[in-house]
Design a protein around this motif. Structure first.
Motif, PDB file in Angstrom:
ATOM      1  N   LEU A 207       0.845  -1.194   0.000  1.00  0.00           N
ATOM      2  CA  LEU A 207       0.000   0.000   0.000  1.00  0.00           C
ATOM      3  C   LEU A 207       0.877   1.239   0.000  1.00  0.00           C
ATOM      4  N   GLY A 208       0.518   2.197  -0.852  1.00  0.00           N
ATOM      5  CA  GLY A 208       1.235   3.459  -0.904  1.00  0.00           C
ATOM      6  C   GLY A 208       0.277   4.630  -0.950  1.00  0.00           C
ATOM      7  N   GLN A 209       0.808   5.833  -0.773  1.00  0.00           N
ATOM      8  CA  GLN A 209       0.010   7.053  -0.837  1.00  0.00           C
ATOM      9  C   GLN A 209       0.623   8.008  -1.848  1.00  0.00           C
ATOM     10  N   LEU A 210      -0.227   8.583  -2.682  1.00  0.00           N
ATOM     11  CA  LEU A 210       0.208   9.529  -3.702  1.00  0.00           C
ATOM     12  C   LEU A 210      -0.650  10.784  -3.572  1.00  0.00           C
ATOM     13  N   GLY A 211      -0.109  11.840  -2.920  1.00  0.00           N
ATOM     14  CA  GLY A 211      -0.916  13.017  -2.635  1.00  0.00           C
ATOM     15  C   GLY A 211      -2.079  12.641  -1.738  1.00  0.00           C
ATOM     16  N   ASP A 212      -3.296  12.948  -2.195  1.00  0.00           N
ATOM     17  CA  ASP A 212      -4.493  12.549  -1.450  1.00  0.00           C
ATOM     18  C   ASP A 212      -5.025  11.195  -1.910  1.00  0.00           C
ATOM     19  N   GLY A 213      -4.341  10.570  -2.860  1.00  0.00           N
ATOM     20  CA  GLY A 213      -4.791   9.288  -3.388  1.00  0.00           C
ATOM     21  C   GLY A 213      -4.048   8.114  -2.789  1.00  0.00           C
ATOM     22  N   TRP A 214      -4.511   6.905  -3.149  1.00  0.00           N
ATOM     23  CA  TRP A 214      -3.946   5.674  -2.607  1.00  0.00           C
ATOM     24  C   TRP A 214      -3.542   4.737  -3.741  1.00  0.00           C
ATOM     25  N   VAL A 215      -2.528   3.917  -3.457  1.00  0.00           N
ATOM     26  CA  VAL A 215      -1.957   3.033  -4.468  1.00  0.00           C
ATOM     27  C   VAL A 215      -1.816   1.627  -3.887  1.00  0.00           C
ATOM     28  N   LEU A 216      -2.117   0.625  -4.701  1.00  0.00           N
ATOM     29  CA  LEU A 216      -1.829  -0.774  -4.387  1.00  0.00           C
ATOM     30  C   LEU A 216      -0.943  -1.330  -5.493  1.00  0.00           C
ATOM     31  N   ALA A 217       0.067  -2.116  -5.117  1.00  0.00           N
ATOM     32  CA  ALA A 217       1.001  -2.636  -6.110  1.00  0.00           C
ATOM     33  C   ALA A 217       1.616  -3.935  -5.627  1.00  0.00           C
ATOM     34  N   SER A 218       2.087  -4.734  -6.590  1.00  0.00           N
ATOM     35  CA  SER A 218       2.755  -5.985  -6.239  1.00  0.00           C
ATOM     36  C   SER A 218       4.076  -5.737  -5.514  1.00  0.00           C
ATOM     37  N   GLU A 219       4.785  -4.653  -5.879  1.00  0.00           N
ATOM     38  CA  GLU A 219       6.101  -4.387  -5.287  1.00  0.00           C
ATOM     39  C   GLU A 219       6.293  -2.894  -5.042  1.00  0.00           C
ATOM     40  N   THR A 220       7.206  -2.583  -4.138  1.00  0.00           N
ATOM     41  CA  THR A 220       7.480  -1.184  -3.810  1.00  0.00           C
ATOM     42  C   THR A 220       8.149  -0.429  -4.947  1.00  0.00           C
ATOM     43  N   CYS A 221       8.833  -1.126  -5.852  1.00  0.00           N
ATOM     44  CA  CYS A 221       9.463  -0.432  -6.977  1.00  0.00           C
ATOM     45  C   CYS A 221       8.425   0.279  -7.842  1.00  0.00           C
ATOM     46  N   ALA A 222       7.188  -0.214  -7.843  1.00  0.00           N
ATOM     47  CA  ALA A 222       6.127   0.436  -8.608  1.00  0.00           C
ATOM     48  C   ALA A 222       5.645   1.706  -7.923  1.00  0.00           C
ATOM     49  N   LEU A 223       5.852   1.823  -6.616  1.00  0.00           N
ATOM     50  CA  LEU A 223       5.559   3.076  -5.907  1.00  0.00           C
ATOM     51  C   LEU A 223       6.626   4.110  -6.211  1.00  0.00           C
ATOM     52  N   ASP A 224       7.870   3.649  -6.297  1.00  0.00           N
ATOM     53  CA  ASP A 224       8.984   4.579  -6.527  1.00  0.00           C
ATOM     54  C   ASP A 224       8.842   5.311  -7.852  1.00  0.00           C
ATOM     55  N   ILE A 225       8.397   4.625  -8.892  1.00  0.00           N
ATOM     56  CA  ILE A 225       8.365   5.223 -10.218  1.00  0.00           C
ATOM     57  C   ILE A 225       7.361   6.371 -10.309  1.00  0.00           C
ATOM     58  N   ILE A 226       6.317   6.345  -9.453  1.00  0.00           N
ATOM     59  CA  ILE A 226       5.320   7.418  -9.457  1.00  0.00           C
ATOM     60  C   ILE A 226       5.520   8.362  -8.273  1.00  0.00           C
ATOM     61  N   ASN A 227       6.626   8.170  -7.546  1.00  0.00           N
ATOM     62  CA  ASN A 227       6.964   9.014  -6.403  1.00  0.00           C
ATOM     63  C   ASN A 227       5.907   8.941  -5.301  1.00  0.00           C
ATOM     64  N   ALA A 228       5.332   7.755  -5.116  1.00  0.00           N
ATOM     65  CA  ALA A 228       4.380   7.531  -4.031  1.00  0.00           C
ATOM     66  C   ALA A 228       5.126   7.142  -2.758  1.00  0.00           C
ATOM     67  N   THR A 229       4.514   7.381  -1.629  1.00  0.00           N
ATOM     68  CA  THR A 229       5.092   7.028  -0.335  1.00  0.00           C
ATOM     69  C   THR A 229       4.667   5.621   0.053  1.00  0.00           C
ATOM     70  N   PHE A 230       5.627   4.781   0.371  1.00  0.00           N
ATOM     71  CA  PHE A 230       5.326   3.430   0.841  1.00  0.00           C
ATOM     72  C   PHE A 230       4.747   3.513   2.249  1.00  0.00           C
ATOM     73  N   ILE A 231       3.544   2.984   2.426  1.00  0.00           N
ATOM     74  CA  ILE A 231       2.895   2.988   3.738  1.00  0.00           C
ATOM     75  C   ILE A 231       3.173   1.682   4.483  1.00  0.00           C
ATOM     76  N   ARG A 232       2.818   0.567   3.858  1.00  0.00           N
ATOM     77  CA  ARG A 232       3.047  -0.738   4.496  1.00  0.00           C
ATOM     78  C   ARG A 232       2.676  -1.848   3.532  1.00  0.00           C
ATOM     79  N   GLU A 233       3.017  -3.072   3.901  1.00  0.00           N
ATOM     80  CA  GLU A 233       2.549  -4.240   3.165  1.00  0.00           C
ATOM     81  C   GLU A 233       1.132  -4.588   3.618  1.00  0.00           C
ATOM     82  N   ILE A 234       0.318  -5.046   2.683  1.00  0.00           N
ATOM     83  CA  ILE A 234      -0.970  -5.621   3.064  1.00  0.00           C
ATOM     84  C   ILE A 234      -0.679  -6.937   3.785  1.00  0.00           C
ATOM     85  N   GLU A 235      -1.318  -7.127   4.938  1.00  0.00           N
ATOM     86  CA  GLU A 235      -1.039  -8.319   5.735  1.00  0.00           C
ATOM     87  C   GLU A 235      -1.674  -9.569   5.103  1.00  0.00           C
ATOM     88  N   PRO A 236      -1.100 -10.736   5.352  1.00  0.00           N
ATOM     89  CA  PRO A 236      -1.757 -11.967   4.907  1.00  0.00           C
ATOM     90  C   PRO A 236      -3.186 -12.039   5.449  1.00  0.00           C
TER      91      PRO A 236
END
Length: 491
Positions: A207-236
């Protein structure tokens, strides 16, 4: 994943590697969501190169979708295509097919999948594999469902359609409770972005945050490319629902001990991603260090098999004190449709992707570090290239234990009789590959490298390591019905 019989890669230039089958990405509450999704999928391209798709929603225009074969960069960068995908919410998927070439993979199999329900539409993208998909599909077809694809992921849409839940997240919960296997799901409604992991957490989702929006991705590298902030992993076993008001979380499944795929650390994830709070790059370097401790060898040079063997080779070099060098150079610009494969071109195989740095290896005793040995075909060709370039000796060091069992949780694996380690001892594999020595990291050494100080020798392993151990955390029901034989006590 396709429900058809597993086949070796049809493309003549494919590496002899295990293939992660897909990556997922979603965003809500941003301007021009489709462009953000396309960037995220580009960062996840290593998880699937056969095809990709994007679904968005814009108030007043409804849902829009585009699905294409090939790379994200070739399909989702032109203004004309992106203009057909308006809206502030969207999800996407990149796919690796398990059944042959583009011609054998139908566009209808490309995700995300979409369904129209009484309370509105929803789209879903799935990473993983449903191990009871054949049984579910038969039951659904018998009750009148009409499938449009051969994908196991479509079962989720049909199960949602039969649910009596009042809201789409409720229907998704009910559907996923009937599913066995591994799943990281990203879904969307008109206003909600939904993410969910299976109770064992086999496949990743962050899970990541981009401004006032939210992002879900398979890996944190996908957050980096859009300059989103890594919040945490979704728990099992967790489901999150993100809207413009924030993120809600709950746990709809019975609690279970996490069994995250250990091969994500070894190979699948990008080295610049973070898994379980650990740098993938640093973990792979640690694997190389453990390998050097367990399997030292007197040699002149440590060379990676690029690119996946590079961090482990660096770790091996640092631990052993043997110099590291790029003895093999990878051609970064060879696409999957390089040339029509005549027989002479087909025989060139690995040489189209890899070339030996002759000036470095001539007369040297070379340690080649690779992430895995699957069928062994590529390993033999690389060894031959190194010897032809004048190397005195070739020693293979493998940054994973022997791959003896197929994966049923979202990885394209050959049948067991095609896996070299399932049919040969380590000494037999060494002779088959024709190298001076061959050593794999032990499963305990791998666990130590990923942060389990006691190794695997504990009451219950933290990771899914079925491809090495044959111990499947979720029963592969469909495959058992088709005659697959599980590990016996003697094995």
């Amino acid at each position: 994943m396709s429900l058809r019989d597993r086949m070796p890669p049809a493309h003549p230039f494919d590496d002899d590697k295990l293939k992660e089958e897909c990556g997922v990405f979603g965003v809500v509450g941003v301007d021009n969501a489709a462009s953000v999704v396309a960037l995220g999928l580009h960062a996840l391209q290593h998880r699937g190169q056969e095809a990709g798709g994007i679904v968005t929603h814009e108030f007043g225009q409804g849902f829009s979708s585009a699905r294409r074969f090939g790379y994200v960069r070739d399909n989702f960068t032109d203004a004309e295509t992106m203009a057909t995908l308006p809206g502030p919410i969207g999800i996407g998927h990149v796919r690796y097919s398990t059944a042959g070439s583009k011609g054998a993979t139908q566009i209808r199999d490309v995700q995300p999948f979409f369904g129209e329900f009484s309370m509105g539409g929803a789209a879903i993208a799935h990473n993983g594999n449903i191990t009871n998909a054949l049984a579910l599909r038969k039951e659904l077809v018998d009750r009148g469902s009409i499938f449009q694809s051969s994908s196991d992921s479509e079962c989720i849409i049909h199960l949602m359609a039969r649910s009596m839940g009042r809201k789409i997240p409720d229907r998704m919960e009910e559907a996923l409770r009937k599913v066995e296997g591994a799943f990281s799901v990203v879904a969307m409604t008109r206003t909600k972005l939904i993410g969910c992991r299976d109770p064992l957490g086999v496949r990743p989702l962050v899970l990541g945050q981009l401004g006032d929006g939210w992002v879900l991705a398979s890996e944190t590298c996908a957050l980096d490319i859009i300059n989103a902030t890594f919040i945490r992993e979704i728990e099992p076993g967790e489901m999150v629902v993100a809207t413009g008001k924030g993120v809600e979380s709950h746990f709809p499944f019975r609690p279970a001990k996490s069994r995250f795929c250990i091969f994500e650390h070894v190979y699948f994830s990008r080295p610049d991603s973070i898994l379980g709070g650990r740098s993938v790059y640093e973990t792979r370097e640690n694997i190389g260090r453990e390998l050097a401790k367990e399997a030292p060898v007197d040699a002149d040079m440590v060379c990676p098999v690029p690119d996946s063997g590079t961090p482990a080779a660096i770790g091996f070099s640092l631990e052993s004190g043997i110099p590291y060098a790029m003895g093999i150079i990878r051609n970064q610009y060879m696409g999957r449709t390089f040339i029509e494969p005549t027989e002479s071109i087909r025989n060139m195989g690995v040489r189209l992707k890899l070339n030996v740095n002759r000036a470095l290896v001539k007369g040297k005793r070379i340690i080649l570090v690779d992430d895995s040995v699957v069928r062994g075909t590529t390993s033999r060709k690389i060894k031959e290239m190194i010897l032809e370039a004048g190397a005195a000796e070739v020693h293979f060091r493998i940054a994973s234990p022997p791959t003896k069992w197929p994966c049923f949780y979202g990885v394209d694996t050959p049948q067991r009789d095609k896996l070299l380690a399932a049919n040969m001892t380590e000494e037999e594999m060494r002779d088959h590959l024709g190298v001076n020595s061959l050593k794999f990291i032990s499963i305990d050494g791998l666990y130590r490298a990923v942060g389990e100080a006691r190794g695997r020798d504990q009451a219950s392993p933290q990771y899914c390591d079925a491809c090495f151990s044959g111990e499947y955390p979720v029963k592969p029901s469909d495959m058992l019905d088709q005659g697959f034989e599980m590990k016996t006590p003697a094995e």
